[in-house]
Write a protein that holds these residues in place. Sequence first.
Motif, PDB file in Angstrom:
ATOM      1  N   ASP A  50       0.864  -1.179   0.000  1.00 44.31           N
ATOM      2  CA  ASP A  50       0.000   0.000   0.000  1.00 44.31           C
ATOM      3  C   ASP A  50       0.903   1.232   0.000  1.00 44.31           C
ATOM      4  O   ASP A  50       1.789   1.355   0.844  1.00 44.31           O
ATOM      5  CB  ASP A  50      -0.889  -0.021   1.238  1.00 44.31           C
ATOM      6  CG  ASP A  50      -1.902   1.104   1.277  1.00 44.31           C
ATOM      7  OD1 ASP A  50      -1.808   2.045   0.461  1.00 44.31           O
ATOM      8  OD2 ASP A  50      -2.802   1.048   2.129  1.00 44.31           O
ATOM      9  N   GLU A  52       0.445   4.147   0.930  1.00 47.16           N
ATOM     10  CA  GLU A  52       0.381   4.927   2.177  1.00 47.16           C
ATOM     11  C   GLU A  52       1.296   4.348   3.248  1.00 47.16           C
ATOM     12  O   GLU A  52       1.765   5.071   4.119  1.00 47.16           O
ATOM     13  CB  GLU A  52      -1.061   4.983   2.684  1.00 47.16           C
ATOM     14  CG  GLU A  52      -1.979   5.823   1.821  1.00 47.16           C
ATOM     15  CD  GLU A  52      -1.547   7.285   1.764  1.00 47.16           C
ATOM     16  OE1 GLU A  52      -1.201   7.863   2.823  1.00 47.16           O
ATOM     17  OE2 GLU A  52      -1.532   7.845   0.663  1.00 47.16           O
ATOM     18  N   GLY A  77      -2.417   1.889  -4.802  1.00 55.07           N
ATOM     19  CA  GLY A  77      -3.034   3.028  -4.113  1.00 55.07           C
ATOM     20  C   GLY A  77      -2.001   3.930  -3.476  1.00 55.07           C
ATOM     21  O   GLY A  77      -0.800   3.690  -3.529  1.00 55.07           O
TER      22      GLY A  77
END
Length: 101
Positions: A50, A52, A77
């Motif tokens: 991910d 993030e 993402g």
Amino acid sequence: MDIAVIGNEEFVLGFRLAGLRRVFVAHPEDYQERIIEAMQDPEVGILAVDGEDLKNLTPQMRAKVTDSISPVIVTVGGAGMGDLREKIKRAIGVDLYKEDE
């Protein structure tokens, strides 16, 4: 070589449902240790992360992840690490998307 995923329980759930067997569950406090473990696994050829979660890494480790070609790190993402096309080109040495003129 296997495809693996690393992230929190919510992030990896969809990959588990899709049939991925190599899953590394990590929390912000142990994310760096878990990604090192995943990257050192000789059976992992592609590691989905991910975007993030990359903020949980030190700058040096983030650079190592960004430059990794074995395994290839694919950001899903978030604020990713760059274009997938460039990662594939670096990993195998050929631009698969190049159009002949």
